[in-house]
Each structure stands twice: as C-alpha cells, then as structure tokens.
Motif scaffolding. Sequence first.
Motif, short mmCIF file in Angstrom:
data_model
loop_
_atom_site.label_atom_id
_atom_site.label_comp_id
_atom_site.label_asym_id
_atom_site.label_seq_id
_atom_site.Cartn_x
_atom_site.Cartn_y
_atom_site.Cartn_z
N VAL A 237 0.85 -1.18 0.00
CA VAL A 237 0.00 0.00 0.00
C VAL A 237 0.89 1.24 0.00
O VAL A 237 2.11 1.16 0.20
CB VAL A 237 -0.96 0.07 1.23
N ARG A 238 0.24 2.36 -0.23
CA ARG A 238 0.93 3.64 -0.21
C ARG A 238 0.02 4.54 0.62
O ARG A 238 -1.21 4.45 0.51
CB ARG A 238 1.00 4.13 -1.67
N THR A 239 0.59 5.36 1.49
CA THR A 239 -0.27 6.29 2.22
C THR A 239 0.14 7.72 1.90
O THR A 239 1.31 8.00 1.62
CB THR A 239 -0.23 6.07 3.76
N ARG A 240 -0.87 8.58 1.88
CA ARG A 240 -0.59 9.98 1.59
C ARG A 240 -1.43 10.84 2.53
O ARG A 240 -2.60 10.56 2.76
CB ARG A 240 -0.99 10.28 0.13
N LYS A 241 -0.81 11.88 3.07
CA LYS A 241 -1.52 12.74 4.01
C LYS A 241 -1.96 14.02 3.30
O LYS A 241 -1.15 14.70 2.68
CB LYS A 241 -0.64 13.07 5.20
#
Lengths: 107, 107
Positions: free
Chosen positions: A60-64
Amino acid sequence: MRTAPNIARVFNALGDPTRRAIVERVSQGPVSVSELAKPFKITLAAVVQHSQVLEAGGLVRTRKTGRVRTCSLQAKGFDLATAWMMDRKSLWNRRLDRLGALLDEEA
Amino acid sequence: MRTAPNIARVFNALGDPTRRAIVERVSQGPVSVSELAKPFKITLAAVVQHSQVLEAGGLVRTRKTGRVRTCSLQAKGFDLATAWMMDRKSLWNRRLDRLGALLDEEA
C-alpha cells in the motif's frame, strides 16, 4: 527513512491476518486510515502501524492531505511476491522436465 | 490430521525467512529433510517443524521412504497465493478504470 520493498518485507507484511484484511479492503478503493480502523475494532495507532508495515512491503501507499491520511494499493509488493513464486515454480517445473527427458532417454 | 492449505496458512508459512530459504532449496529439486538441515545450521527437529508448516501451506510435500523423509515442491500453495494477489490487483485496477471512465464522462 524509506525502506525499499523486498521479498522479506512483502511476506512479513502478508503473514498477518489483519494486514491481509486491510489489503482486501484497500483493493476495493482508497480509504482513510480512520475508516480502515472501524471494521477491525483496533486502535488508530495499530492501523497506522499495520499500514506502515504494508507500505514497507510495497503493498500500500499512504498519503496525508490536511489531517486525513489515505491508504491506496501499490503494485510493487504484489509484483515482487508473484515473481518470487513464479520463479520457484518454474525452477521446479524445469527440473521435472529434465527428469522426464532423462527417463525418456533411458526408455 | 491433515489440514487443507488456505491463504492464511500459505502466507504464514512464507512469512518466515528460514521457511522461504527451504522453499528456495526445494525448488531446485527434492531433498531429504536431513540434507535440508545442513546449510541452515538448525536442528533436524526444527527443519521437520518448518516443513510441516510449509506442508500445511501447500508449498511442499513430504514423503517417507524407509527412514528417509524427502521434501518436494507442491504447486497448490503457490497457486493460492498468486491467485489471491492477482485478485487484489485486478479489483484495484478495475476501480481505477471506472474512475477513469467517470473522469472522461465529466470532461
């Protein structure tokens, strides 16, 4: 510190049932980390930790954005794990083929 | 008691570095459990335990002939894990396609 996904990190990430459930949820579309926490009845901190392990595994990739951290699927980890498994299977099949050829020669 | 391989058992089996190393060795050809123990510098009992976890995950198969237990690769676990990963990726890609179609409609 960013860590590059590798086979150990992918399979370590997928070895946990909650993390596999997170991957299943995320594969249906991007989701905020707080939304992710709800069905699993675990703390937000635990989900953040799981998502970091999944991110290290390239799954997965997370972005804020502002105060919301969104989790989306990443292909890298899937490709690494699939390639590793295909390689093992094809090595094995090649070996079986060679064995078959040897038996044919002797027949 | 025989347990049918499932996704949890496959990824649990592959989550351990020694077990992945065993799979790599076995993919090169059948090998006796005592041969397997040598390069890993672990006890025979530990290798037997690892091979049982791999067998429950459908990744290897062991067979005893006389006093020798031989370990060979099994396709089942690889197929299960590959299918699971392909499914996750294709769900995700379909979602991206739908999103693209929606954006095209609005353009």
